[in-house]
Design an enzyme around this catalytic site. Structure first.
Site, short mmCIF file in Angstrom:
data_model
loop_
_atom_site.label_atom_id
_atom_site.label_comp_id
_atom_site.label_asym_id
_atom_site.label_seq_id
_atom_site.Cartn_x
_atom_site.Cartn_y
_atom_site.Cartn_z
CE LYS A 28 -2.91 0.60 3.60
NZ LYS A 28 -2.68 1.91 4.25
CB SER A 29 3.78 2.30 2.04
OG SER A 29 3.18 2.18 3.30
CG ASP A 321 0.44 -0.18 9.32
OD1 ASP A 321 0.09 0.63 10.19
OD2 ASP A 321 0.77 0.15 8.16
NE ARG A 352 -5.30 -0.62 13.04
CZ ARG A 352 -4.65 -0.40 11.91
NH1 ARG A 352 -3.34 -0.27 11.91
NH2 ARG A 352 -5.31 -0.31 10.77
NE ARG A 393 -2.76 -2.12 8.22
CZ ARG A 393 -2.45 -2.38 6.95
NH1 ARG A 393 -2.57 -3.62 6.49
NH2 ARG A 393 -2.02 -1.44 6.14
#
Ligand code: S3P
EC number: 2.5.1.19
Length: 441
Positions: A28-29, A321, A352, A393
């Site tokens: 993604k990055s 992440d 999270r 996630r």
């Protein structure tokens, strides 16, 4: 693709033994950055292995709205005809960046330097996330950004020019660092960023691939403004953050064995491998090679049973992440796992720490949140219902937990998995997970 506004749930039945080979979608990055830098370059950039998740598509559409020709040759191949550093044009509407913190923070840097105004908006989750960490240093460079008390929408006003700064970031954040470096491309003189731990360095590597001269060392990056980027080919590795859910799956089921193909193993991203290894997973890196300037390998994971550990806080930045997966690994390990130094988890797509602890407790696990982490005692996961709070996630981590639960786990609100991992359920099913997606009733 599922629109994020429709609510979808998963029911995951217990059991299964992960096996086989998996190629998870593109990083993604790196995908975001390929569109951004390709757009600002002169000439053509061909991107292969692009992540066709909603977050990266938001970035793509934003640059198309600013006059960049981006052609989708296939779902995962893009052809970007760059317009040069000064070639973007004013968008006719607000730029909607959906759920994507990377899009908003990185783009605010380069948009702060433009001669036209722009407004960046996002969904409810993105509109709750802290933006002062980019607004304040950009203001020191001469930018004008109006926000809602440090949150999106961000209204960026045109400026005549920016001035380079030396920014000492309080958080290890690649989004902050990249934002400032992208603004620095337009600034007079040198712009540098230092940070307490080294965050992911994809921006630095990719800027160099586009021909930019830059100084990069552990925890510091610096460049001089006014350098022109030149289009290049960007092959995107598979995303280690998506691969992490499959590493978790194999790690929590003794006797399982999977191979993940073409995974990016940039050392600023591999904390999850170190953590799972320390917990007892057998993880081998096969056939190391490079894709563009990024290290890649296949990864074999064998499940051997896990034990609880005190996670080294020095690994937090390189596993940032992957903590939802680490929380579930801890719940399946023998003994106690202590996570600390991870307060940044509270300002991700959801809080999270709280979301994961609440979910584990509802599945019968003894887990306690702390301000900067959690204490989790491994035990028997039972079936139940998890509210993912729209956090991709969180949803994927709990889905894998069903491999070790005594009853079915229903995971609510999973449409946002499409932001980072389109077709997750199909890939997980092929690996051995009994996952059934359905429209929420
Ligand atoms: C990212 C940086 C990290 C990470 C995010 C992607 C990036 O955020 O959590 O998913 O692409 O630069 P922070 O910079 O806020 O730590």
């Amino acid at each position: 693709m599922t629109p994020a506004s429709e609510r979808f749930d998963w029911t995951v039945s217990p059991g299964g033994k992960p096996a086989g080979q998996v190629r998870v979608p593109g990083d993604k990055s790196i995908s975001h950055r390929s569109v951004m830098l390709g757009s600002l370059a002169t000439g053509r950039t061909d991107v292969t292995g692009f992540l066709d998740g909603e977050d990266c598509l938001c970035t793509m559409k934003a640059f198309q709205a600013m006059g960049v020709s981006i052609e989708r040759l296939s779902d995962t191949s893009l052809r970007v005809d760059g317009v040069g550093l000064h070639g973007l044009t004013a968008p006719a509407h607000d730029l909607d960046l959906g759920n994507s913190g990377t899009s908003m923070r990185l783009m605010s840097g380069l948009l702060a330097a433009q001669k036209f105004p722009s407004t960046l908006v996002g969904d409810a989750s993105l509109s709750r996330r802290p933006m002062r960490r980019v607004i304040d240093p950009l203001a020191r460079m001469g930018a004008h950004i109006d926000s809602q008390d440090g949150k999106a929408p961000l209204h960026i006003r045109p400026v005549a020019g920016l001035q380079g700064i030396a920014h000492a970031s309080k958080v290890a954040s690649a989004q902050v660092k990249s934002c400032i470096l992208l603004a620095g491309l337009y600034a007079q003189g040198e712009t540098s960023v230092t940070e307490p731990e080294a965050s992911r360095d994809h921006t630095e590597r990719m800027l160099q691939a586009f021909g930019v001269q830059l100084e990069a060392s552990h925890g510091r990056a610096a460049l001089r403004g006014g350098q022109q980027l030149v289009g290049t080919a960007i092959p995107v590795p598979a995303d280690i953050s998506s691969a992490a859910f499959f590493m978790l799956a194999a790690a929590i089921v003794p006797g399982s064995e999977i191979v993940l193909r073409d995974v990016g193993i940039n050392p600023t991203r591999t904390g999850v491998i170190d953590i799972l290894r320390a917990m007892g997973a057998e993880i081998e890196l096969l056939d190391p090679r490079t894709f563009g300037g990024e290290p890649v390998s296949d990864i074999r994971v064998r499940g051997r049973g896990l034990r609880g550990i005190a996670v080294d806080p020095a690994l937090v930045a390189s596993a940032i992440d992957e903590f939802p997966a680490v929380f579930v690994a801890a719940a399946c390990a023998e003994g106690e796992t202590l996570i600390s130094g991870a307060e940044e988890l509270r300002v991700k797509e959801s809080d999270r720490i709280q979301t994961m602890v609440d979910g584990l407790v509802s599945l019968g696990i003894d887990a306690v949140a702390t301000p900067d982490g959690a204490r989790i005692r491994g035990g028997q996961l039972r079936g139940g219902e998890i509210n993912s709070h729209g956090d991709h996630r969180v949803a994927m981590s709990f889905a894998m937990g069903a491999l070790r639960s005594s009853g079915p786990i229903r995971i609510l609100d999973v449409a946002n998995v499409n932001t980072s991992f389109p077709r997750f359920a199909e890939k997980a099913q092929a690996m051995g997970l009994a996952i059934a997606p359905h429209r929420a009733t």
